[in-house]
Design a protein around this motif. Sequence first.
Motif, mmCIF file in Angstrom:
data_model
loop_
_atom_site.group_PDB
_atom_site.id
_atom_site.type_symbol
_atom_site.label_atom_id
_atom_site.label_comp_id
_atom_site.label_asym_id
_atom_site.label_seq_id
_atom_site.Cartn_x
_atom_site.Cartn_y
_atom_site.Cartn_z
ATOM 1 N N UNK A 1 0.858 -1.189 0.000
ATOM 2 C CA UNK A 1 0.000 0.000 0.000
ATOM 3 C C UNK A 1 0.889 1.231 0.000
ATOM 4 N N UNK A 2 0.869 1.955 -1.116
ATOM 5 C CA UNK A 2 1.671 3.168 -1.268
ATOM 6 C C UNK A 2 0.784 4.379 -1.061
ATOM 7 N N UNK A 3 1.202 5.230 -0.148
ATOM 8 C CA UNK A 3 0.454 6.457 0.108
ATOM 9 C C UNK A 3 1.448 7.612 0.157
ATOM 10 N N UNK A 4 1.288 8.525 -0.800
ATOM 11 C CA UNK A 4 2.069 9.757 -0.801
ATOM 12 C C UNK A 4 1.176 10.866 -1.350
ATOM 13 N N UNK A 5 1.729 12.022 -1.652
ATOM 14 C CA UNK A 5 0.873 13.124 -2.087
ATOM 15 C C UNK A 5 0.360 12.967 -3.519
ATOM 16 N N UNK A 6 0.860 11.985 -4.265
ATOM 17 C CA UNK A 6 0.423 11.789 -5.642
ATOM 18 C C UNK A 6 -0.503 10.594 -5.808
ATOM 19 N N UNK A 7 -0.352 9.582 -4.968
ATOM 20 C CA UNK A 7 -1.128 8.364 -5.150
ATOM 21 C C UNK A 7 -1.388 7.702 -3.789
ATOM 22 N N UNK A 8 -2.551 7.063 -3.681
ATOM 23 C CA UNK A 8 -2.901 6.274 -2.512
ATOM 24 C C UNK A 8 -3.531 4.997 -3.062
ATOM 25 N N UNK A 9 -2.710 3.946 -3.203
ATOM 26 C CA UNK A 9 -3.194 2.747 -3.878
ATOM 27 C C UNK A 9 -2.415 1.524 -3.433
ATOM 28 N N UNK A 10 -3.008 0.380 -3.713
ATOM 29 C CA UNK A 10 -2.355 -0.905 -3.499
ATOM 30 C C UNK A 10 -1.570 -1.230 -4.772
ATOM 31 N N UNK A 11 -0.271 -1.426 -4.634
ATOM 32 C CA UNK A 11 0.607 -1.670 -5.776
ATOM 33 C C UNK A 11 1.009 -3.141 -5.777
ATOM 34 N N UNK A 12 0.764 -3.824 -6.909
ATOM 35 C CA UNK A 12 1.136 -5.234 -6.976
ATOM 36 C C UNK A 12 2.261 -5.504 -7.973
ATOM 37 N N UNK A 13 2.686 -4.466 -8.704
ATOM 38 C CA UNK A 13 3.873 -4.596 -9.536
ATOM 39 C C UNK A 13 4.479 -3.221 -9.772
ATOM 40 N N UNK A 14 5.778 -3.210 -9.947
ATOM 41 C CA UNK A 14 6.537 -1.981 -10.153
ATOM 42 C C UNK A 14 7.371 -2.170 -11.413
ATOM 43 N N UNK A 15 7.457 -1.123 -12.212
ATOM 44 C CA UNK A 15 8.360 -1.143 -13.356
ATOM 45 C C UNK A 15 9.399 -0.057 -13.127
ATOM 46 N N UNK A 16 10.648 -0.470 -13.041
ATOM 47 C CA UNK A 16 11.740 0.483 -12.887
ATOM 48 C C UNK A 16 12.339 0.712 -14.267
ATOM 49 N N UNK A 17 12.369 1.962 -14.674
ATOM 50 C CA UNK A 17 12.917 2.338 -15.969
ATOM 51 C C UNK A 17 14.334 2.841 -15.736
ATOM 52 N N UNK A 18 15.272 2.219 -16.426
ATOM 53 C CA UNK A 18 16.688 2.578 -16.276
ATOM 54 C C UNK A 18 17.192 3.056 -17.634
ATOM 55 N N UNK A 19 17.074 4.369 -17.916
ATOM 56 C CA UNK A 19 17.567 4.890 -19.189
ATOM 57 C C UNK A 19 19.080 4.729 -19.287
#
Length: 146
Positions: free
Chosen positions: A86-104
């Motif tokens: 469960x991610x809660x910050x000033x932009x989003x409050x949601x349950x996260x089940x996957x993350x994509x990390x972008x590495x330019x």
Amino acid sequence: MVRKTLILLGILLLQFNLCMVKAQNQNLVLVLDIETNKIIKTTPPNPNVQLETVKIMKAIDGIVKKINPIPNKGLMVKIPLEPSFHLENKWVNALIDEVIIIIPEDELPYLLLFDDENNSYFFTFETKIDMLINNIDIPRTSKDST
């Protein structure tokens, strides 16, 4: 330009989904080479990957302000979270089940997250990803240690 970005993002996400079906296991960490649009590594997640990913999400410090957030070269790393976080910050409050990390290739890495309604968010973060890279054993780029 925004339409072009959304189409490219859709194609990349479709590629991720097709590769997940081929792998027959949706709980794999997938590493995609953006330039070739091919999965270059799959590996099962482990507790260290989960811990480092949550640490990165907790270090979110801003949003990506690019018109085209998907670079032409670099890597995208899809990490499933089990259990969801469960991610809660000033932009989003949601349950996260996957993350994509972008590495330019020549920029600092950033995150792509989806909320419960499948809205996408691109975030910057202030933490090193060396431990995550080591745990997944992916190739290093010039700026990925920040």
